[in-house]
Design an enzyme around this catalytic site. Sequence first.
Site, PDB file in Angstrom:
ATOM      1  N   GLY A 115       3.121   5.470 -11.325  1.00  0.00           N
ATOM      2  CA  GLY A 115       1.931   6.317 -11.263  1.00  0.00           C
ATOM      3  C   GLY A 115       1.002   6.038 -12.432  1.00  0.00           C
ATOM      4  N   ASP A 140       2.881  12.680  -5.509  1.00  0.00           N
ATOM      5  CA  ASP A 140       1.739  13.589  -5.704  1.00  0.00           C
ATOM      6  C   ASP A 140       0.422  13.053  -5.123  1.00  0.00           C
ATOM      7  OD1 ASP A 140       3.529  15.115  -7.049  1.00  0.00           O
ATOM      8  OD2 ASP A 140       2.570  14.988  -9.012  1.00  0.00           O
TER       9      ASP A 140
HETATM   10  O1  F6P Z   1       6.237  12.372  -9.417  1.00  0.00           O
HETATM   11  C1  F6P Z   1       5.406  13.374  -9.897  1.00  0.00           C
HETATM   12  C2  F6P Z   1       6.204  14.612 -10.082  1.00  0.00           C
HETATM   13  O2  F6P Z   1       6.860  14.819  -8.892  1.00  0.00           O
HETATM   14  C3  F6P Z   1       5.385  15.837 -10.463  1.00  0.00           C
HETATM   15  O3  F6P Z   1       4.866  16.555  -9.409  1.00  0.00           O
HETATM   16  C4  F6P Z   1       6.361  16.642 -11.277  1.00  0.00           C
HETATM   17  O4  F6P Z   1       5.720  17.510 -12.162  1.00  0.00           O
HETATM   18  C5  F6P Z   1       7.100  15.580 -11.979  1.00  0.00           C
HETATM   19  O5  F6P Z   1       7.135  14.467 -11.106  1.00  0.00           O
HETATM   20  C6  F6P Z   1       8.466  15.973 -12.426  1.00  0.00           C
HETATM   21  O6  F6P Z   1       9.209  14.848 -12.711  1.00  0.00           O
HETATM   22  P1  F6P Z   1      10.379  14.757 -13.794  1.00  0.00           P
HETATM   23  O7  F6P Z   1      11.080  16.049 -13.830  1.00  0.00           O
HETATM   24  O8  F6P Z   1      11.215  13.627 -13.294  1.00  0.00           O
HETATM   25  O9  F6P Z   1       9.695  14.445 -15.086  1.00  0.00           O
END
Ligand code: F6P
Length: 378
Positions: A115, A140
């Site tokens: 991302g 997202d």
């Molecule tokens: O991939 C994005 C996402 O899904 C966000 O919506 C979320 O806040 C985040 O990843 C959480 O990811 P992690 O807990 O792995 O940091």
Amino acid sequence: MKKIAILTNGGDAPGLNAVIRAIVKTAEYNGIECYGFIEGYRGLLDNNYVKLDSTGNASGILDKGGTIIGTSNNTNVFNLKTINENGEVEYKDYSEKCVQNIKDDGFDCLFTLGGDGTQKSSRDFSLRGINCIGIPKTIDNDVASTDITFGYNTAVSVATEALDRLHTTAEAHHRIMVLEVMGRYAGWITLESAIAGGADVALIPEIPYDINKVVQKIESRKAKGKPFSIVVVSEGAMEKDGTVTIKRKLDDGKGLDNIRLGGAGEKVAQILEELTGLDARTTVLGYVQRGGTPTSYDRVLSTKYGVKAVELAMQGIFNVLVTCKDGKMSYATLEEVVGNNKEIGAASGGTKESNIRKIKMDDELIHVARNIGICLGD
Ligand code: F6P
């Protein structure tokens, strides 16, 4: 183009393996060797990689969730948290070591699947002379310059299935059912699943909500003989003049992303219960949205991304992100994609100033949602 490497970085998303498979197959078809760095930029720093082979370790992975080469979402090699000999925390730039690793082992191009944060590092490596090609991953759907990221369609399908199931129990008990879905800065999953799942309310980060508008919607349903309602809430949703709901602050050098969101759905449920007198329950969908098998749409999209990435490398087009615009595979410069990113308002976690692709108020999804009576909290 003789030797290329892939890395998968940041939170996982369904379709990562499908992209890896497509890159490996296209590379082999064109006589190019393909390698995978283990656990994202961490593998690049440690020079830890494996050869990828479509008849060996990269075989049978099209439908598998996760990533066969692992990922890391707290390794910013340009600003890495370390502990010095006095036991103090220090942030150091290790990018030169990574650049040397790539040059020493003769990789002609680095494919970065990730991302916004991943592509920022990719841009920074490109500025240090490495040929990089990014591929936009995130459930997202908020990466700039592309219409759709891989993983998003699967997340929407999972959320829609959850809404279908919540509908029947909401109706049976005359309850308000709140579903919290992912979406840190953008409400794509919320809005699309709300439309697909027949929800009554969708609260997204792009529209700070007025809870009284939500109450009005629920009351008017009640008055029409529908004493139950379905509310979808993005984890990054916030009240008008409010801030995002934070579960806890982390300390892993991720800057603005150094905040774990959580509780936005429960907050809405509690207020709605109080103000409507109806029972409210919350379901947090969480990581279920990110795991497991990709939809057929995501498998095809991921394959298109992988094939296009290798084609761009063979044409000598580097330092770009592969994009999908109006259904056509294309590319945008990494600078265009992440160039404007600035870390501001770290305390709120929801105010990153960047190119992150939020839903615009003239988006068709907003128009459709309003026309079918979905309350957006405004
Ligand atoms: O991939 C994005 C996402 O899904 C966000 O919506 C979320 O806040 C985040 O990843 C959480 O990811 P992690 O807990 O792995 O940091």
